[in-house]
Design an enzyme around this catalytic site. Structure first.
Site, PDB file in Angstrom:
ATOM      1  N   ARG A   1     -10.496   0.858  14.608  1.00 12.81           N
ATOM      2  CA  ARG A   1     -10.399   1.483  13.299  1.00 12.81           C
ATOM      3  C   ARG A   1     -11.434   0.724  12.478  1.00 12.81           C
ATOM      4  O   ARG A   1     -12.417   0.255  13.033  1.00 12.81           O
ATOM      5  CB  ARG A   1      -8.965   1.309  12.769  1.00 12.81           C
ATOM      6  CG  ARG A   1      -8.548   2.336  11.770  1.00 12.81           C
ATOM      7  CD  ARG A   1      -7.033   2.277  11.507  1.00 12.81           C
ATOM      8  NE  ARG A   1      -6.646   1.040  10.817  1.00 12.81           N
ATOM      9  CZ  ARG A   1      -5.417   0.812  10.370  1.00 12.81           C
ATOM     10  NH1 ARG A   1      -4.462   1.711  10.538  1.00 12.81           N
ATOM     11  NH2 ARG A   1      -5.108  -0.303   9.752  1.00 12.81           N
TER      12      ARG A   1
ATOM     13  N   LYS B   1       0.846  -1.191   0.000  1.00 10.98           N
ATOM     14  CA  LYS B   1       0.000   0.000   0.000  1.00 10.98           C
ATOM     15  C   LYS B   1       0.885   1.247   0.000  1.00 10.98           C
ATOM     16  O   LYS B   1       2.087   1.165   0.327  1.00 10.98           O
ATOM     17  CB  LYS B   1      -0.898  -0.011   1.240  1.00 10.98           C
ATOM     18  CG  LYS B   1      -0.102  -0.035   2.542  1.00 10.98           C
ATOM     19  CD  LYS B   1      -1.001  -0.292   3.736  1.00 10.98           C
ATOM     20  CE  LYS B   1      -0.180  -0.287   5.006  1.00 10.98           C
ATOM     21  NZ  LYS B   1      -0.927  -0.763   6.157  1.00 10.98           N
TER      22      LYS B   1
ATOM     23  N   TYR C   1      15.272  31.878   2.824  1.00 15.89           N
ATOM     24  CA  TYR C   1      14.078  32.677   3.062  1.00 15.89           C
ATOM     25  C   TYR C   1      14.008  33.201   4.498  1.00 15.89           C
ATOM     26  O   TYR C   1      14.465  32.542   5.433  1.00 15.89           O
ATOM     27  CB  TYR C   1      12.822  31.832   2.821  1.00 15.89           C
ATOM     28  CG  TYR C   1      12.475  31.635   1.366  1.00 15.89           C
ATOM     29  CD1 TYR C   1      12.223  32.740   0.534  1.00 15.89           C
ATOM     30  CD2 TYR C   1      12.385  30.363   0.825  1.00 15.89           C
ATOM     31  CE1 TYR C   1      11.880  32.552  -0.794  1.00 15.89           C
ATOM     32  CE2 TYR C   1      12.044  30.178  -0.501  1.00 15.89           C
ATOM     33  CZ  TYR C   1      11.795  31.272  -1.308  1.00 15.89           C
ATOM     34  OH  TYR C   1      11.466  31.093  -2.607  1.00 15.89           O
TER      35      TYR C   1
ATOM     36  N   MET D   1      11.148  24.939  -1.286  1.00 15.58           N
ATOM     37  CA  MET D   1      10.311  23.953  -1.968  1.00 15.58           C
ATOM     38  C   MET D   1      11.162  22.902  -2.682  1.00 15.58           C
ATOM     39  O   MET D   1      10.886  21.708  -2.613  1.00 15.58           O
ATOM     40  CB  MET D   1       9.400  24.657  -2.976  1.00 15.58           C
ATOM     41  CG  MET D   1       8.357  23.734  -3.576  1.00 15.58           C
ATOM     42  SD  MET D   1       7.385  24.555  -4.831  1.00 15.58           S
ATOM     43  CE  MET D   1       6.380  25.644  -3.853  1.00 15.58           C
TER      44      MET D   1
HETATM   45  C1  LIG Z   1      -0.274  -1.576   7.049  1.00 17.84           C
HETATM   46  C2  LIG Z   1      -0.901  -2.765   7.592  1.00 17.84           C
HETATM   47  C3  LIG Z   1      -0.136  -3.893   7.958  1.00 17.84           C
HETATM   48  C4  LIG Z   1       1.364  -3.905   7.981  1.00 17.84           C
HETATM   49  O1  LIG Z   1       1.825  -3.303   9.136  1.00 17.84           O
HETATM   50  P1  LIG Z   1       3.379  -3.162   9.432  1.00 17.84           P
HETATM   51  O2  LIG Z   1       3.440  -2.610  10.787  1.00 17.84           O
HETATM   52  O3  LIG Z   1       3.903  -2.235   8.396  1.00 17.84           O
HETATM   53  O4  LIG Z   1       3.955  -4.508   9.302  1.00 17.84           O
HETATM   54  C5  LIG Z   1      -0.808  -5.029   8.336  1.00 17.84           C
HETATM   55  N1  LIG Z   1      -2.164  -5.064   8.371  1.00 17.84           N
HETATM   56  C6  LIG Z   1      -2.914  -3.999   8.069  1.00 17.84           C
HETATM   57  C7  LIG Z   1      -4.390  -4.116   8.143  1.00 17.84           C
HETATM   58  C8  LIG Z   1      -2.320  -2.812   7.660  1.00 17.84           C
HETATM   59  O5  LIG Z   1      -3.068  -1.756   7.370  1.00 17.84           O
END
Ligand SMILES: *Cc1c(COP(=O)(O)O)cnc(C)c1O
Length: 819
Positions: free
Chosen positions: A588, A490, A714, A763
């Site tokens: 969550r 992801k 800046y 930037m």
């Molecule tokens: C991102 C995520 C992981 C991985 O977590 P890490 O701490 O990066 O290993 C596992 N499960 C879910 C649902 C996640 O969102």
């Protein structure tokens, strides 16, 4: 279908075959998900032998195999069922024929040299409101792809659309009974895959066998060879032709192109009407007219057809224009090298060239497997090049070089090999031109495009793919061999670039990938990632993309579940794999334990989706002080998962561990784990040092001496108390270099020494103090990497390594390497 029935169909008559239900057919061992309900066809192809993967599948609890060879190691698998056949591929095809015969519905079968996939996808776009359609995924049109596609026909299907492709004689005869189209479409005839045919005519006749039992055949009658072959073929149904001739069923009276669309006037049953096709290239017009003809045959009104045609959307094109060095534009089409696709790509080149008034250059490799003699082939190529007004040709390969004289252009150069061209000054002289790169794969034209592509930025994120695999193996060693690994890619693979990372992980046999949103998954599919992909946040607007790309959604609420089921129902899908997320205490996304009963009821009352796994996420797996809470989460999860498993007969995988969880709670690995930050090199254990995968690097653009009393940057924030040497580096907050690192908040590494940031971060630029560092313009600067850890940078920013990694912006070029 029951296994004993399958045994009968494939001719493996053995009275001991159990009557278990088989839902999944498998030919690629890597896509196993439901061992208990899967039947593996071990197919021996020129490149690979499926029998070699049986032991591995057996380990993963698969027990049912169709084989043509008995290997000694099979004897130990006493509880496995081996259906022994002559030829496993034929067995798969026979099974598909039997499945097809169970349906009495209209089926559209498409073949032809080009346009099959586009016509199929467009018919789907045009007709999916009228029918529940089952269609071939992507271009699954091979001897294996067609049976697997047809297996997807289910009770809800109202219309099947399948494409058939052949590369050798006698293949169509095998595909015909599997598809058995009632409506045939012959897209066109060209010379792709020509090498095994004695001539176009033979190929045409071979393809036409698909329609032997069809009630109607839709085709363009402008090609005389097609017309004659159809007349002479075994086809006995209705001829539904379209073309310029007034003898065609649908006569094309007039075509008129504007800037962005093409108006076509046609005459059908003596009535004139018109459609506006939202494309201007010849291939799209032809494909759209095939669809118009099919809709006319199906009885749609011309006004309705016109309305739908106007909404046609492009099916992902492989031709892309990129900015090149010295004001060049680069079109890199290394997908397929044959005359047709060359012609199409040259059209595209012309289209793009007019927009920018650039001169046109073709870099072309030998065209392999054309089926023609070289003399004929390159004469045709020369004709094409001439007709499409190419101004310069660079030919690479021994065959094209031999035919240099055939090309009438003044500006022509030939090389035996790609390396020769890479070393030539000509490569460095290309400027102000639009360049089409068209190479057969073996010529590795990507080496050329890399040289021609514009590099705008001296800042790169180097990604070490070996380190990635070493880290994967560190975690793998903590697991039982049969435990699956889902790799989290992801957020652009935690900033490292999803495609390349996913490709590497797939190659090293990770089992699943997970992305945040459907777009990320679709991109991976476009890039050829075949293993299952879970989408963690399947937004409602992205369901179409999810189905089209065979992505598997995480389902975390009733709202989402209902919407997804409704959507699957519309498409006539059944048993679509989903993954149920349980909220075991993180609060969550996820179903709460109190929702379980209702969830089971809803899942039981439908067959659109099928739960492939159930999972939950730990909120504090990396910290000892939360260990009792972690255990509590695992208990809650186990309880929910038990309820779910208890309600269904198929196996539902379980998983809860993330990276830190694998390191600290490996006893709860269940069926799968989800590895994230770990494979990018961050461990939760203080004494474990994983390999750094990502290194953010830049160079020194300029060095200057700034006198005491002056200021830097800046808002005059960088106050200089004594004379200083300042280096300017091309990275800024737009690249993800946090402003909090400014004014001494952070350091970078130059020639092994630390240099503090001076003044505000801009930037695109940062100034560093190199007064006490030996540094020269052009020297390399490490922002983080092997010698300055991500964790240290995260410390300065009072954040976590995750944020540092994912903040590196997209404009920073990712450079992948293997040691
Ligand atoms: C991102 C995520 C992981 C991985 O977590 P890490 O701490 O990066 O290993 C596992 N499960 C879910 C649902 C996640 O969102």
């Amino acid at each position: 279908m029951k296994l004993n029935k399958i045994a009968q169909i494939v001719g493996a008559n053995d009275s001991n075959v159990p009557s278990v239900e088989i839902n999944w057919l498998l030919t690629d061992s890597r896509s196993l998900s439901f061992p208990v309900e899967s039947l593996f066809f071990a197919i021996h192809t020129a490149r690979n032998n499926g029998h070699n993967y049986i032991a591995e599948l057996y380990q993963q609890n698969l027990r049912y195999f169709v084989v043509s060879e008995m290997h000694p190691e099979f004897e130990k698998m006493t509880d496995a069922v081996f259906l022994k056949v002559e030829d496993s591929l034929k067995a798969l095809q026979a099974l598909a024929v039997a499945h097809r015969n169970a349906f009495d519905i209209p089926v559209i079968g498409i073949t032809g040299s080009n346009g099959k996939t586009v016509v199929k996808e467009w018919l789907y776009q045009l007709l999916h409101t009228d029918y529940v359609i089952t269609r071939s995924p992507r271009s699954y049109n091979s001897q294996i792809g067609v049976p697997l596609s047809v297996w997807a026909l289910s009770e809800s299907t109202q219309l099947g659309i399948f494409e058939a492709g052949i590369s050798e004689p006698h293949e169509m005869k095998r595909l015909q009974p599997i598809i058995r189209p009632t409506i045939g479409i012959f897209t066109n005839l060209g010379d792709a895959h020509q090498e095994n045919f004695s001539g176009l005519k033979q190929k045409c006749e071979e393809k036409l066998q698909l329609f032997d039992q069809s009630e109607v055949l839709v085709y363009c009658s402008d090609n005389k060879l097609v017309e004659i072959s159809i007349a002479q073929s075994a086809f006995k149904g209705v001829f539904f032709s379209w073309g310029k001739s007034d003898k065609a069923t649908v006569q094309i009276v007039q075509k008129e192109k504007t800037v962005s669309s093409t108006k076509v006037v046609l005459k059908y049953n003596a009535v004139e009407s018109s459609v506006t096709i939202p494309f201007t290239d010849d291939a799209s017009i032809e494909n759209a007219l095939q669809c118009v003809a099919v809709m006319l045959y199906l009885g749609l009104k011309t006004a309705e057809i016109a309305k739908r045609i106007l909404l046609l959307e492009a099916v992902a094109m492989r031709l892309e224009v990129k900015e090149g060095v010295r004001d060049c534009l680069i079109i890199n089409d290394s997908y397929n090298s044959d005359l047709n696709s060359l012609s199409i790509a040259l059209d595209f080149l012309n289209q793009q060239a007019t927009a920018k008034k650039l001169s046109k250059t073709l870099i072309l490799s030998d065209i392999l497997q054309s089926g023609q003699t070289s003399d004929e082939l390159y004469k045709t190529v020369s004709g094409l090049v001439h007709n499409k007004n190419v101004q310069r040709i660079i030919g690479i390969g021994s065959e094209i070089s031999k035919h240099a004289d055939i090309f009438e252009l003044v500006d022509k150069t030939f090389f035996e090999q790609t390396e020769d061209f890479l070393k030539s000054p000509i490569l460095r002289e290309l400027k102000n031109e639009i360049i089409l790169l068209k190479g057969s794969r073996t010529y590795h034209f990507e080496d050329i495009s890399e040289k021609l592509e514009l590099v705008t930025h001296e800042t790169t994120l180097e990604v070490n793919l070996n380190a990635l695999i070493d880290n994967l193996n560190y975690f793998r060693a903590k697991l039982r061999p049969e435990t699956k690994i889902m790799c989290m890619v992801k957020a652009f693979a935690y900033g490292s670039g999803a495609v390349e990372v996913a490709r590497t992980l797939q190659h090293h046999r990770c089992d699943y990938l997970a992305v945040a949103v459907a777009d990320e998954g679709a991109e991976l599919r476009r890039e050829g990632i075949r293993i299952p992909i879970v989408v963690m946040n399947p937004e409602k607007g992205s369901f179409g993309m999810i189905f089209d790309n065979k992505l598997e959604p995480e389902i975390y609420s009733f709202r989402l579940l209902d919407a997804f089921i409704a959507s699957a129902e519309k498409l006539g899908l059944t048993d679509y794999p989903i993954h149920i997320k349980i909220d075991s205490g993180m609060h969550r996304l996820g179903f709460e334990p109190k929702n379980m009963e209702e969830l089971l009821t809803r899942l039981k009352n439908q067959n659109q989706v099928k739960v492939r796994s159930v999972f939950s996420h730990l909120s504090g797996s990396d910290e000892a002080k939360f260990d009792s809470f972690t255990k509590q989460q695992i208990d809650t999860f186990t309880d929910c998962a038990d309820q779910l498993s208890g309600a269904f007969s198929h196996n539902i995988m379980r998983h809860i561990l993330n990276s830190a969880g694998i390191e600290r709670f490996s006893e709860y690995q269940f069926d799968m784990v989800r590895l994230g930050i770990g494979h990018y090199g961050i461990s939760s254990l203080p004494d474990v040092k994983l390999k750094q995968v990502c290194a953010l690097k830049t160079i020194i653009l300029q060095i200057k001496t700034v006198k005491a009393g002056e200021t830097v940057g800046y808002s005059r924030k960088g106050i200089v108390n004594e004379d200083k040497r300042i280096a300017i580096i091309p990275i800024g907050y737009a690249d993800g270099f946090d402003r909090k690192l400014g004014n001494g908040g952070g350091e970078v590494l130059v020639n092994g020494k630390r240099a503090k940031v001076i003044g505000n971060v801009c930037m695109d630029l940062v100034m560093i103090d190199v007064t006490n560092v030996e540094a020269n313009e052009g020297d390399s600067v490490e922002i983080f990497g092997d010698n300055l850890t991500i964790s240290e940078v995260a410390g300065w920013l009072k954040t976590i390594p995750y944020e540092v990694l994912t903040s590196v912006s997209r404009r920073v070029k990712r450079v992948y390497f293997q040691e």
